[in-house]
Design an enzyme around this catalytic site. Structure first.
Site, PDB file in Angstrom:
ATOM      1  N   HIS A  68      99.975  91.692 -80.051  1.00 27.90           N
ATOM      2  CA  HIS A  68      99.084  91.963 -78.919  1.00 27.90           C
ATOM      3  C   HIS A  68      97.637  91.574 -79.204  1.00 27.90           C
ATOM      4  O   HIS A  68      96.690  92.202 -78.718  1.00 27.90           O
ATOM      5  CB  HIS A  68      99.202  93.414 -78.459  1.00 27.90           C
ATOM      6  CG  HIS A  68     100.458  93.679 -77.691  1.00 27.90           C
ATOM      7  ND1 HIS A  68     100.634  94.771 -76.877  1.00 27.90           N
ATOM      8  CD2 HIS A  68     101.613  92.970 -77.595  1.00 27.90           C
ATOM      9  CE1 HIS A  68     101.835  94.731 -76.322  1.00 27.90           C
ATOM     10  NE2 HIS A  68     102.454  93.643 -76.758  1.00 27.90           N
ATOM     11  N   GLU A  99     107.505  92.387 -68.453  1.00 32.16           N
ATOM     12  CA  GLU A  99     107.955  93.275 -69.535  1.00 32.16           C
ATOM     13  C   GLU A  99     106.806  94.106 -70.063  1.00 32.16           C
ATOM     14  O   GLU A  99     106.980  95.294 -70.393  1.00 32.16           O
ATOM     15  CB  GLU A  99     108.580  92.431 -70.659  1.00 32.16           C
ATOM     16  CG  GLU A  99     109.281  93.248 -71.745  1.00 32.16           C
ATOM     17  CD  GLU A  99     108.381  93.639 -72.909  1.00 32.16           C
ATOM     18  OE1 GLU A  99     108.853  94.363 -73.817  1.00 32.16           O
ATOM     19  OE2 GLU A  99     107.195  93.232 -72.927  1.00 32.16           O
ATOM     20  N   GLU A 100     105.639  93.497 -70.172  1.00 36.59           N
ATOM     21  CA  GLU A 100     104.493  94.161 -70.790  1.00 36.59           C
ATOM     22  C   GLU A 100     103.933  95.305 -69.944  1.00 36.59           C
ATOM     23  O   GLU A 100     103.106  96.075 -70.425  1.00 36.59           O
ATOM     24  CB  GLU A 100     103.381  93.145 -71.084  1.00 36.59           C
ATOM     25  CG  GLU A 100     103.746  92.060 -72.088  1.00 36.59           C
ATOM     26  CD  GLU A 100     103.905  92.571 -73.510  1.00 36.59           C
ATOM     27  OE1 GLU A 100     103.783  93.796 -73.726  1.00 36.59           O
ATOM     28  OE2 GLU A 100     104.150  91.742 -74.402  1.00 36.59           O
ATOM     29  N   HIS A 133     111.300  87.873 -72.564  1.00 38.81           N
ATOM     30  CA  HIS A 133     110.287  87.962 -71.498  1.00 38.81           C
ATOM     31  C   HIS A 133     109.255  86.853 -71.640  1.00 38.81           C
ATOM     32  O   HIS A 133     108.844  86.485 -72.737  1.00 38.81           O
ATOM     33  CB  HIS A 133     109.647  89.354 -71.437  1.00 38.81           C
ATOM     34  CG  HIS A 133     108.734  89.717 -72.565  1.00 38.81           C
ATOM     35  ND1 HIS A 133     107.390  89.419 -72.564  1.00 38.81           N
ATOM     36  CD2 HIS A 133     108.942  90.392 -73.718  1.00 38.81           C
ATOM     37  CE1 HIS A 133     106.821  89.893 -73.655  1.00 38.81           C
ATOM     38  NE2 HIS A 133     107.748  90.486 -74.385  1.00 38.81           N
ATOM     39  N   ASP A 162     113.338  89.633 -78.794  1.00 40.88           N
ATOM     40  CA  ASP A 162     111.926  90.006 -78.718  1.00 40.88           C
ATOM     41  C   ASP A 162     111.329  89.907 -80.119  1.00 40.88           C
ATOM     42  O   ASP A 162     111.920  89.269 -80.990  1.00 40.88           O
ATOM     43  CB  ASP A 162     111.768  91.408 -78.120  1.00 40.88           C
ATOM     44  CG  ASP A 162     110.474  91.567 -77.334  1.00 40.88           C
ATOM     45  OD1 ASP A 162     109.409  91.156 -77.839  1.00 40.88           O
ATOM     46  OD2 ASP A 162     110.511  92.119 -76.218  1.00 40.88           O
ATOM     47  N   ASP A 188     104.508  86.868 -78.603  1.00 39.32           N
ATOM     48  CA  ASP A 188     105.257  87.967 -78.014  1.00 39.32           C
ATOM     49  C   ASP A 188     105.244  87.741 -76.499  1.00 39.32           C
ATOM     50  O   ASP A 188     104.272  88.039 -75.842  1.00 39.32           O
ATOM     51  CB  ASP A 188     104.598  89.295 -78.375  1.00 39.32           C
ATOM     52  CG  ASP A 188     105.187  90.497 -77.660  1.00 39.32           C
ATOM     53  OD1 ASP A 188     106.262  90.364 -77.048  1.00 39.32           O
ATOM     54  OD2 ASP A 188     104.559  91.578 -77.705  1.00 39.32           O
TER      55      ASP A 188
END
Length: 352
Positions: A316, A209-210, A67, A232, A177
């Site tokens: 994150h 995706e998130e 992603h 990922d 990420d």
């Protein structure tokens, strides 16, 4: 470009979920020398095709998936004093926001800072509590009228952070990420330049995706591959994290096992890693909804799916950290997997 340069370019561009145009353009620029066709679907996924070396009507279709979107913020209110109140896009670690420099994508790109009431003027009870998102503000340093002229409700905000080299092969930055997964796909294509393979390879950079693996759903439905390899990140080992919940940086990619992973593909990746002396780790993921792998797996009548994960610390946040060797090892592993896929292997995949 080498791996570090590729990852730096990907990390330094912006692409919050639902606003991935900039990063998609960068990805397609980096892929241009390796693929033959580009397509963008209605949701914004970038789908490219690299044809195999076999002239046949039953050539297998393999899809690589990572992603491109990142977590971020969105303006939800402009106060009477010209401060911006905001909400999150994706699961951002709110503890890390205070004191961050940000970019607000209004009519112009505006620089600002995130602040909150300092402890000196807080009540005693306030000082014992974590600062809530509703108590944080973006300060653009502009008068209220100017802010309202340049900024609108719904404008996207990103943390301003440059890719950074740490000691050895370690690097840090925002959006690793899953820009790390995008880098793996690019490195995989470079590895394939030296190999002959018998599949049509679809390289898919997914959006959103998130916020619910949305891009993986539409892109897989459009490609309908025989096999999908999702790339990922997983949690990297650090103080306070149990060793069975994280993978060690620099010890190779994690070949993930869980209900979203086809057992034969999992075994195939392990066999290849052992055969070629590629460092790897095993991660157990009992929550399949955390990556695009779940959405890919349950598309149409089901897709044989595998998941390769890059160990990542501080997920994150804007200082995510990884080891470049894990990206290189993952690319070599995936390229050799593609090289060993043929019609016979696909036909031999069993339902589980």
């Amino acid at each position: 470009m080498d791996t570090k340069e590729i990852l730096a370019k990907l990390s330094n561009c912006d692409g919050v979920s639902g606003a991935e145009i900039e990063v998609r353009e960068v990805i397609e620029e980096l892929l241009a020398d390796y693929v033959e066709e580009f397509k963008t679907d209605a949701l914004g996924n970038s789908i490219s095709l690299k044809r195999g070396n076999k002239e046949s009507s039953d050539i297998p279709r393999v899809m690589l998936v990572a992603h491109m979107d990142e977590i971020g913020l969105m303006v939800k209110e402009i106060t009477e004093q010209g401060f911006l109140r905001f909400t999150t896009v994706g699961g951002i670690d709110k503890r890390t926001l205070i004191g961050q420099e940000v970019l607000v994508y209004g009519k112009d790109t505006l620089e600002g800072i995130i602040g909150a009431k300092p402890p000196h003027v807080q009540e005693k009870a306030e000082r014992k509590r974590a600062i809530k998102l509703d108590d944080m503000y973006i300060d653009l340093g502009l008068a209220e009228a100017r802010v309202k002229d340049l900024v609108s409700i719904g404008d996207i905000v990103v943390v301003k952070r440059e890719f950074n080299e740490l000691t050895g092969n370690r690097v840090s930055g925002k959006a690793l990420d899953d820009r790390a997964g995008i880098a793996v796909m690019i490195e995989t294509l470079e590895e394939l330049e030296r190999l002959r393979y018998q599949v049509d390879l679809f390289v898919v950079s997914t959006v959103q995706e998130e916020v619910g693996v949305r891009g993986a759903i539409t892109s897989t439905y459009g490609v309908v591959p025989d096999i999908a390899v999702v790339i990922d990140v997983c949690h990297g080992r650090m103080p306070g994290v149990a060793s069975d919940e994280a993978a060690k940086l620099g010890s190779g990619p994690a070949i993930t096992l869980g209900p979203q992973v086809h057992p034969q593909l999992h075994q195939k990746f392990k066999d290849i890693a052992k055969d070629l002396n590629i460092d790897y780790q095993i991660m157990v993921d009992n929550n399949p909804r955390g990556t695009d792998a779940f959405a890919v797996q349950v598309t149409k009548s089901g897709i044989a799916t595998s998941l390769i994960s890059i160990p990542l610390r501080y997920m994150h946040t804007s200082v995510e950290a990884l080891d470049l060797d894990d990206i290189k090892s993952a690319a070599r592993l995936i390229a050799n997997f593609i090289n060993r896929v043929d019609s016979e292997f696909v036909e031999g995949l069993e339902c589980f």
